[in-house]
Design a protein around this motif. Structure first.
Motif, PDB file in Angstrom:
ATOM      1  N   PRO A  88       0.822  -1.202   0.000  1.00 50.11           N
ATOM      2  CA  PRO A  88       0.000   0.000   0.000  1.00 50.11           C
ATOM      3  C   PRO A  88       0.862   1.259   0.000  1.00 50.11           C
ATOM      4  O   PRO A  88       2.101   1.187   0.004  1.00 50.11           O
ATOM      5  N   ARG A  89       0.225   2.421   0.018  1.00 49.34           N
ATOM      6  CA  ARG A  89       0.971   3.677   0.182  1.00 49.34           C
ATOM      7  C   ARG A  89       1.719   3.667   1.512  1.00 49.34           C
ATOM      8  O   ARG A  89       1.233   3.161   2.514  1.00 49.34           O
ATOM      9  N   ARG A  90       2.927   4.283   1.488  1.00 48.97           N
ATOM     10  CA  ARG A  90       3.698   4.326   2.737  1.00 48.97           C
ATOM     11  C   ARG A  90       4.362   5.675   2.988  1.00 48.97           C
ATOM     12  O   ARG A  90       5.193   5.801   3.892  1.00 48.97           O
ATOM     13  N   GLY A  91       4.016   6.688   2.204  1.00 52.33           N
ATOM     14  CA  GLY A  91       4.556   8.016   2.470  1.00 52.33           C
ATOM     15  C   GLY A  91       5.304   8.591   1.289  1.00 52.33           C
ATOM     16  O   GLY A  91       6.047   7.897   0.601  1.00 52.33           O
ATOM     17  N   ARG A  92       5.129   9.886   1.069  1.00 58.80           N
ATOM     18  CA  ARG A  92       5.701  10.548  -0.101  1.00 58.80           C
ATOM     19  C   ARG A  92       7.226  10.560  -0.098  1.00 58.80           C
ATOM     20  O   ARG A  92       7.850  10.742  -1.139  1.00 58.80           O
ATOM     21  N   GLN A  93       7.844  10.371   1.069  1.00 61.75           N
ATOM     22  CA  GLN A  93       9.303  10.450   1.156  1.00 61.75           C
ATOM     23  C   GLN A  93       9.998   9.264   0.513  1.00 61.75           C
ATOM     24  O   GLN A  93      11.211   9.305   0.271  1.00 61.75           O
ATOM     25  N   TYR A  94       9.255   8.195   0.239  1.00 61.74           N
ATOM     26  CA  TYR A  94       9.829   7.013  -0.405  1.00 61.74           C
ATOM     27  C   TYR A  94       9.622   7.073  -1.915  1.00 61.74           C
ATOM     28  O   TYR A  94       8.615   7.603  -2.395  1.00 61.74           O
ATOM     29  N   PHE A  95      10.562   6.488  -2.671  1.00 58.46           N
ATOM     30  CA  PHE A  95      10.453   6.512  -4.132  1.00 58.46           C
ATOM     31  C   PHE A  95       9.190   5.811  -4.621  1.00 58.46           C
ATOM     32  O   PHE A  95       8.671   6.119  -5.689  1.00 58.46           O
ATOM     33  N   ASP A  96       8.672   4.852  -3.819  1.00 56.25           N
ATOM     34  CA  ASP A  96       7.462   4.096  -4.160  1.00 56.25           C
ATOM     35  C   ASP A  96       6.329   4.394  -3.190  1.00 56.25           C
ATOM     36  O   ASP A  96       5.400   3.600  -3.047  1.00 56.25           O
ATOM     37  N   GLY A  97       6.408   5.542  -2.532  1.00 55.51           N
ATOM     38  CA  GLY A  97       5.531   5.802  -1.401  1.00 55.51           C
ATOM     39  C   GLY A  97       4.083   6.065  -1.723  1.00 55.51           C
ATOM     40  O   GLY A  97       3.220   5.922  -0.851  1.00 55.51           O
ATOM     41  N   MET A  98       3.781   6.422  -2.973  1.00 63.66           N
ATOM     42  CA  MET A  98       2.417   6.800  -3.320  1.00 63.66           C
ATOM     43  C   MET A  98       1.743   5.856  -4.311  1.00 63.66           C
ATOM     44  O   MET A  98       0.552   5.963  -4.548  1.00 63.66           O
ATOM     45  N   ASN A  99       2.521   4.931  -4.878  1.00 65.65           N
ATOM     46  CA  ASN A  99       1.949   4.116  -5.950  1.00 65.65           C
ATOM     47  C   ASN A  99       2.834   2.899  -6.190  1.00 65.65           C
ATOM     48  O   ASN A  99       4.061   3.021  -6.261  1.00 65.65           O
ATOM     49  N   THR A 100       2.225   1.708  -6.294  1.00 58.71           N
ATOM     50  CA  THR A 100       2.968   0.499  -6.657  1.00 58.71           C
ATOM     51  C   THR A 100       2.227  -0.224  -7.774  1.00 58.71           C
ATOM     52  O   THR A 100       0.996  -0.261  -7.799  1.00 58.71           O
ATOM     53  N   HIS A 101       2.984  -0.850  -8.691  1.00 61.26           N
ATOM     54  CA  HIS A 101       2.402  -1.369  -9.934  1.00 61.26           C
ATOM     55  C   HIS A 101       3.421  -2.329 -10.572  1.00 61.26           C
ATOM     56  O   HIS A 101       4.573  -2.390 -10.146  1.00 61.26           O
ATOM     57  N   ASN A 102       3.014  -3.072 -11.615  1.00 61.83           N
ATOM     58  CA  ASN A 102       3.922  -3.915 -12.423  1.00 61.83           C
ATOM     59  C   ASN A 102       4.589  -5.017 -11.602  1.00 61.83           C
ATOM     60  O   ASN A 102       5.752  -4.907 -11.199  1.00 61.83           O
ATOM     61  N   THR A 103       3.914  -6.117 -11.393  1.00 60.52           N
ATOM     62  CA  THR A 103       4.398  -7.159 -10.505  1.00 60.52           C
ATOM     63  C   THR A 103       5.231  -8.227 -11.218  1.00 60.52           C
ATOM     64  O   THR A 103       5.000  -8.554 -12.372  1.00 60.52           O
ATOM     65  N   CYS A 104       6.194  -8.775 -10.484  1.00 65.15           N
ATOM     66  CA  CYS A 104       6.954  -9.954 -10.915  1.00 65.15           C
ATOM     67  C   CYS A 104       7.348 -10.715  -9.660  1.00 65.15           C
ATOM     68  O   CYS A 104       8.201 -10.255  -8.901  1.00 65.15           O
ATOM     69  N   ILE A 105       6.731 -11.877  -9.405  1.00 65.47           N
ATOM     70  CA  ILE A 105       6.991 -12.646  -8.193  1.00 65.47           C
ATOM     71  C   ILE A 105       7.848 -13.868  -8.524  1.00 65.47           C
ATOM     72  O   ILE A 105       7.592 -14.578  -9.499  1.00 65.47           O
TER      73      ILE A 105
END
Length: 343
Positions: free
Chosen positions: A78-95
Motif C-alpha cells: 500500500p501507500r507508505r509516504g511521499r518520502q519514499y520513491f514508491d511511497g504513493m503508488n505500486t504497480h507492475n508485478t513480478c513474483i
C-alpha cells in the motif's frame, strides 16, 4: 522453425476481476498447493486514464487452480509516504521464489501534488512528470502469505542523459539461475515521445546490486514507430536459452514485428543480450477465443506473464485486458488466463 516458442494460445478465461476496481498486470506462482497471483488495482470510480501511475496498489489473490478464479486476499504494497520513491503508488508485478524466499519486483512512484481522483481531472503535465519518476523496487518475504519487506531505495536507477535509459526504470521481469545469479529486463526511453526500449541488468543474487550488461537496448529498431514494452523473461534449461515474450507496441500505423498492435511475440538469446526473433514470433493476439466458444477482439492484452509446471514447461499465459477500445474500456478490466497448447 527458427527460434520458435513451440506453443500457441488456446482457450481463455477471466482469472481475476474485482468489483469496484480496475485490475492490471499480474504474476502467478505456485506455492503450498495453491496458485498465488500478485497484481495491481485501483478504484474504478477514479477512472482508468493515468490513475495506474497515481493510485495503484499491489495485491495478492489466491486460487486452487492455475486458471482461477482468483480470490482477493490482501493488499501487499500500500501507500507508505511521499518520502519514499514508491511511497504513493505500486504497480507492475513480478513474483519469484528462490531458496525459500519470495521476491516481489515492481514499479513504484511518488509525487508531491494532489492525489487525482478522476481521470478527466488529471493534468497531462503532472501525469507525465509522475510517469518519469517510475523506479524498480523489490520486496522480500519468508512466507508467500506473510509480510513483504521493501527496500527503501530503487533496485535500478536511470542513467544520465547521454544514455538511452535516462528517464525511468520500470516493468521489471527477472530470471533467477540455480546459483542465484539474476537477470532483470527493464523498460525505459530517452525522452518524451521517444520509443520504449528494453535493457538488461544482472546481479549475483536476487536482491543484489544490479549492473547493466550492455549500454545499448536489446531488440533495438531503427524505425522509431516500432517500439516494445511489457517484457517477460525466463531461462529454458532444455534449450539453454534466455526466452522473452513482449508486447508489440507499434505506433503511427507501423507494421511492427507481428503486424498486429498489442500482440505478444517471442525471441530468444544465448547470452541475454543478443535476442533473435523467429520466423513465426506471434505468441498471442488481441483476438481471444474463450472457453465458452465466444471470440472477441480485446481492447488490450498487456503485461504477459507465463506460468510453468514442475518440469519447467509453460502451461498458461496471463494478460491484463478489458472490453472496448485500447485504454478506453467499456466497464472494468480483468486478468485473462490463456491456456498454452503445444504446436
Amino acid at each position: 522453425m527458427k527460434n520458435d516458442f513451440g506453443y500457441k494460445a488456446g482457450k481463455a478465461v477471466k482469472a481475476l476481476q474485482i468489483d469496484g476496481y480496475y485490475v492490471w498486470d499480474c504474476s502467478v506462482i505456485k506455492s503450498g498447493g495453491k496458485y498465488h497471483m500478485f497484481s495491481s488495482r485501483w478504484k474504478e470510480e477514479y477512472g482508468f486514464g493515468w490513475n495506474w501511475v497515481f493510485n495503484s496498489e499491489i495485491i495478492h489473490s489466491v486460487s486452487d487452480a492455475p486458471e482461477g478464479p482468483y480470490r482477493f486476499q490482501n493488499v501487499v504494497l500500500p501507500r507508505r509516504g511521499r518520502q519514499y520513491f514508491d511511497g504513493m503508488n505500486t504497480h507492475n508485478t513480478c513474483i519469484k521464489e528462490y531458496n525459500g524466499k519470495f521476491y516481489l519486483y515492481y514499479m513504484g512512484t511518488t509525487y508531491g501534488g494532489d492525489i487525482p481522483t478522476k481521470a478527466e481531472d488529471t493534468d497531462l503535465y503532472y501525469a507525465e512528470e509522475t510517469w518519469n519518476r517510475k523506479r524498480i523496487g523489490l520486496a522480500v518475504a519468508d512466507d508467500i502469505n506473510g509480510e513483504f519487506v521493501r527496500r527503501d531505495t530503487p533496485l535500478l536507477e536511470p542513467r544520465d542523459c547521454s544514455f538511452w535509459d535516462c528517464t525511468i526504470t520500470t516493468n521489471p521481469s527477472v530470471a533467477i539461475m540455480p546459483n542465484g545469479k539474476t537477470y532483470m529486463i527493464y523498460k525505459s526511453r530517452s525522452a518524451h515521445k521517444k520509443p520504449l526500449k528494453l535493457g538488461i541488468a544482472v546481479a549475483d543474487r536476487p536482491d543484489g546490486e544490479f549492473k547493466r550488461l550492455t549500454d545499448t537496448p536489446i531488440l533495438d529498431f531503427a524505425d522509431e514507430n516500432m517500439h516494445i514494452e511489457d517484457p517477460f523473461i525466463w531461462y529454458d534449461e532444455k534449450k539453454k536459452k534466455f526466452c522473452l515474450i513482449t508486447k508489440d507496441d507499434v505506433k503511427n500505423g507501423a507494421y511492427g514485428v507481428t503486424g498486429e498492435w498489442g500482440s505478444g511475440f517471442y525471441a530468444e538469446s544465448d547470452n541475454c543480450q543478443d535476442f533473435e526473433i523467429g520466423d513465426d514470433p506471434k505468441v498471442y493476439s488481441r483476438t481471444v477465443e474463450w472457453a465458452d466458444g465466444r471470440v472477441t477482439t480485446q481492447g488490450n492484452m498487456e503485461r504477459p506473464s507465463v506460468l510453468f509446471d514442475e518440469n519447467g514447461e509453460p502451461t498458461h499465459i496471463f494478460c491484463a485486458s478489458g472490453d472496448g477500445e485500447p485504454y478506453n474500456f467499456q466497464g472494468t478490466t480483468y486478468i485473462v488466463c490463456v491456456k498454452l497448447e503445444k504446436k
